[in-house]
Design a protein around this motif. Sequence first.
Motif, mmCIF file in Angstrom:
data_model
loop_
_atom_site.group_PDB
_atom_site.id
_atom_site.type_symbol
_atom_site.label_atom_id
_atom_site.label_comp_id
_atom_site.label_asym_id
_atom_site.label_seq_id
_atom_site.Cartn_x
_atom_site.Cartn_y
_atom_site.Cartn_z
ATOM 1 N N THR A 96 8.908 8.525 16.777
ATOM 2 C CA THR A 96 9.266 7.916 18.200
ATOM 3 C C THR A 96 8.256 8.335 19.185
ATOM 4 O O THR A 96 7.665 7.708 20.154
ATOM 5 N N ILE A 97 7.978 9.539 19.099
ATOM 6 C CA ILE A 97 7.270 10.205 20.070
ATOM 7 C C ILE A 97 5.735 9.791 19.938
ATOM 8 O O ILE A 97 5.034 9.563 20.965
ATOM 9 N N GLU A 98 5.292 9.988 18.589
ATOM 10 C CA GLU A 98 3.842 9.374 18.458
ATOM 11 C C GLU A 98 3.462 8.049 18.938
ATOM 12 O O GLU A 98 2.696 7.545 19.327
ATOM 13 N N ASN A 99 4.744 6.987 18.893
ATOM 14 C CA ASN A 99 4.410 5.741 19.244
ATOM 15 C C ASN A 99 4.274 5.635 20.785
ATOM 16 O O ASN A 99 3.914 4.440 21.173
ATOM 17 N N THR A 100 4.706 6.779 21.626
ATOM 18 C CA THR A 100 4.492 6.478 22.873
ATOM 19 C C THR A 100 3.021 6.447 23.313
ATOM 20 O O THR A 100 2.414 5.991 24.427
ATOM 21 N N GLY A 101 2.116 7.235 22.674
ATOM 22 C CA GLY A 101 0.947 7.252 22.694
ATOM 23 C C GLY A 101 0.540 8.417 23.835
ATOM 24 O O GLY A 101 -0.485 8.539 24.353
ATOM 25 N N GLN A 102 1.540 8.939 24.409
ATOM 26 C CA GLN A 102 1.299 9.956 25.534
ATOM 27 C C GLN A 102 1.425 11.523 25.276
ATOM 28 O O GLN A 102 1.354 12.330 25.979
ATOM 29 N N TYR A 103 1.546 11.898 23.830
ATOM 30 C CA TYR A 103 1.672 13.313 23.427
ATOM 31 C C TYR A 103 0.502 13.388 22.462
ATOM 32 O O TYR A 103 0.058 12.858 21.561
ATOM 33 N N ASN A 104 -0.419 14.510 22.685
ATOM 34 C CA ASN A 104 -1.466 15.033 21.741
ATOM 35 C C ASN A 104 -1.429 16.297 21.045
ATOM 36 O O ASN A 104 -2.281 16.705 20.759
ATOM 37 N N GLY A 105 -0.159 16.996 21.250
ATOM 38 C CA GLY A 105 0.166 18.168 20.864
ATOM 39 C C GLY A 105 0.536 18.177 19.409
ATOM 40 O O GLY A 105 0.507 17.120 18.510
ATOM 41 N N LEU A 106 1.056 19.318 18.757
ATOM 42 C CA LEU A 106 1.673 19.264 17.585
ATOM 43 C C LEU A 106 3.179 19.189 17.546
ATOM 44 O O LEU A 106 3.846 19.047 18.789
ATOM 45 N N TYR A 107 4.046 19.333 16.358
ATOM 46 C CA TYR A 107 5.285 19.048 16.346
ATOM 47 C C TYR A 107 6.037 20.233 15.556
ATOM 48 O O TYR A 107 5.385 20.928 14.827
ATOM 49 N N HIS A 108 7.258 20.461 15.778
ATOM 50 C CA HIS A 108 8.067 21.236 14.627
ATOM 51 C C HIS A 108 9.256 20.510 14.461
ATOM 52 O O HIS A 108 10.077 20.414 15.424
ATOM 53 N N VAL A 109 9.772 20.063 13.305
ATOM 54 C CA VAL A 109 10.770 19.518 12.915
ATOM 55 C C VAL A 109 11.886 20.551 12.194
ATOM 56 O O VAL A 109 11.503 21.166 11.582
ATOM 57 N N LEU A 110 12.924 20.645 13.189
ATOM 58 C CA LEU A 110 14.030 21.385 12.643
ATOM 59 C C LEU A 110 14.802 21.089 11.451
ATOM 60 O O LEU A 110 15.141 21.798 10.834
ATOM 61 N N GLY A 111 14.785 19.798 11.368
ATOM 62 C CA GLY A 111 15.444 19.416 10.150
ATOM 63 C C GLY A 111 17.059 19.197 10.529
ATOM 64 O O GLY A 111 17.964 19.360 9.686
ATOM 65 N N GLY A 112 17.366 19.332 11.757
ATOM 66 C CA GLY A 112 18.740 19.222 12.322
ATOM 67 C C GLY A 112 18.901 19.890 13.524
ATOM 68 O O GLY A 112 17.936 20.340 14.219
ATOM 69 N N ILE A 113 20.319 19.862 13.900
ATOM 70 C CA ILE A 113 20.378 20.818 15.083
ATOM 71 C C ILE A 113 21.717 21.549 14.972
ATOM 72 O O ILE A 113 22.473 21.410 13.953
ATOM 73 N N ILE A 114 21.804 22.730 15.663
ATOM 74 C CA ILE A 114 23.030 23.575 15.322
ATOM 75 C C ILE A 114 24.435 22.978 15.768
ATOM 76 O O ILE A 114 24.559 22.330 16.519
ATOM 77 N N SER A 115 25.270 22.970 14.550
ATOM 78 C CA SER A 115 26.590 22.172 14.792
ATOM 79 C C SER A 115 27.859 22.743 14.062
ATOM 80 O O SER A 115 27.704 22.755 12.698
ATOM 81 N N PRO A 116 28.308 23.886 14.734
ATOM 82 C CA PRO A 116 29.533 24.521 13.856
ATOM 83 C C PRO A 116 30.501 23.674 13.462
ATOM 84 O O PRO A 116 30.870 23.818 12.224
ATOM 85 N N ILE A 117 30.692 22.342 13.897
ATOM 86 C CA ILE A 117 31.498 21.639 13.156
ATOM 87 C C ILE A 117 31.177 21.136 11.879
ATOM 88 O O ILE A 117 31.962 21.203 10.972
ATOM 89 N N GLU A 118 30.204 20.833 11.544
ATOM 90 C CA GLU A 118 29.550 20.385 10.324
ATOM 91 C C GLU A 118 28.748 21.499 9.653
ATOM 92 O O GLU A 118 28.432 21.376 8.525
ATOM 93 N N GLY A 119 29.127 22.918 10.013
ATOM 94 C CA GLY A 119 28.742 23.943 9.522
ATOM 95 C C GLY A 119 27.149 24.196 9.283
ATOM 96 O O GLY A 119 26.749 24.848 8.504
ATOM 97 N N ILE A 120 26.478 23.837 10.510
ATOM 98 C CA ILE A 120 25.020 23.921 10.260
ATOM 99 C C ILE A 120 24.695 24.744 11.333
ATOM 100 O O ILE A 120 25.016 24.682 12.659
ATOM 101 N N GLY A 121 24.387 25.949 10.716
ATOM 102 C CA GLY A 121 23.723 27.187 11.670
ATOM 103 C C GLY A 121 22.320 27.378 11.772
ATOM 104 O O GLY A 121 21.606 26.736 11.194
ATOM 105 N N PRO A 122 21.819 28.249 12.553
ATOM 106 C CA PRO A 122 20.340 28.262 12.746
ATOM 107 C C PRO A 122 19.619 28.721 11.518
ATOM 108 O O PRO A 122 18.546 28.084 11.297
ATOM 109 N N ARG A 123 20.251 29.365 10.572
ATOM 110 C CA ARG A 123 19.572 29.781 9.212
ATOM 111 C C ARG A 123 19.307 28.424 8.472
ATOM 112 O O ARG A 123 18.506 28.475 7.631
ATOM 113 N N ASP A 124 19.922 27.442 8.526
ATOM 114 C CA ASP A 124 19.849 26.216 7.894
ATOM 115 C C ASP A 124 18.769 25.275 8.584
ATOM 116 O O ASP A 124 18.357 24.489 8.019
ATOM 117 N N LEU A 125 18.337 25.779 9.759
ATOM 118 C CA LEU A 125 17.276 24.931 10.218
ATOM 119 C C LEU A 125 15.648 25.749 10.402
ATOM 120 O O LEU A 125 15.699 26.888 10.054
#
Lengths: 203, 203
Positions: A96-125
């Motif tokens: 989606t960001i690539e598609n704007t054509g406005q960004y020329n840096g790099l990325y870092h994909v977390l693979g999710g966000i911290i969500s205690p309800i779904e049991g996703i902690g920082p270690r899972d990302l």
Amino acid sequence: MTLDYPSILLSDAVSAFASLPGVGKKSALRMALGMLKRSEEEVEQFTSSIARLKKEAHYCRVCHTISDTELCPICSSTSRDKSLVCVVENVRDVLTIENTGQYNGLYHVLGGIISPIEGIGPRDLEIDSLIERVASGEVTEVILALPTTMEGDTTNFYIYRRLEPSGVKVTQLARGVAVGNELEYTDEVTLGRSIINRTPYKS
Amino acid sequence: MTLDYPSILLSDAVSAFASLPGVGKKSALRMALGMLKRSEEEVEQFTSSIARLKKEAHYCRVCHTISDTELCPICSSTSRDKSLVCVVENVRDVLTIENTGQYNGLYHVLGGIISPIEGIGPRDLEIDSLIERVASGEVTEVILALPTTMEGDTTNFYIYRRLEPSGVKVTQLARGVAVGNELEYTDEVTLGRSIINRTPYKS
């Protein structure tokens, strides 16, 4: 609606298609019957492209976006600004960001966000790998582009605290009235933020 | 919108999903990324159920509906009325009629309707086999359930003319105001037909 299929093969294929996001039983039946109208090679191409994606796709070892190679085309590009890293939740956000054509840096994909309800902690990302990446020295700015939800805010704050010692500049996407939108139809939270974070007028 | 995918594998899988009826590029991407979240067995099950449908599905030798066996469950059922044959365009129509629970006869799937524009003539459809089936003697009534389009009407008329010498009773689905619909919102052609083809009142 229950359909009693005259064929178990058909019924299985319909169930397969109906397992896709946003596909109901009726559309699934249309898809399955559509497969019968294709040639055997076309169906083989259809199924093998899906099977190959699952079997052969890698994740870039630096930014963790999906890639055919160990290092993705964005990370291995020589024309991109390696001092900028944009942190996103998933691969879709990269596109989606690539598609704007406005960004020329790099990325870092977390693979999710911290969500205690779904049991996703920082270690899972992929947060530790982000900290290491910044510690290695080349990065001067980390742009947080996570969703504006409770979970997104929590993740932003966690990353910010972890990055603080490194002294790297941490920014986030501008939030405000969408371009072309009328004030009348903008929600109050967004409009309120856009007043607080107003920017200098440039003609 | 053009998306520049960081992976040819991803791009191929997205194209495959986008080739399904009613699936756009964005939904296709969601489906492809969804596949990556499934286990390898789940993806294998997904693709093989589609591949098997194409490779192993048969068409019933009598009514030409899709079937796992030479004779479909409907044709081989002993509880169905073999004197009634309902003529439909495709397999989907069989399922739709079955779903009403109001029909206990057999079917005959034409595999399309006569369409000079698309170059589909009577020889491309299962019309000869219908005539033979009726000639064999067991059938006393043929119900035409083709679409009410120019092509449907042409096909109805063609079949009617071919069946005339056999003396079999030929009927068609009742057309009229849908159950529960207001007269105000019924189209004029349908309402007009429903007046001409009015039926005796039964309390």
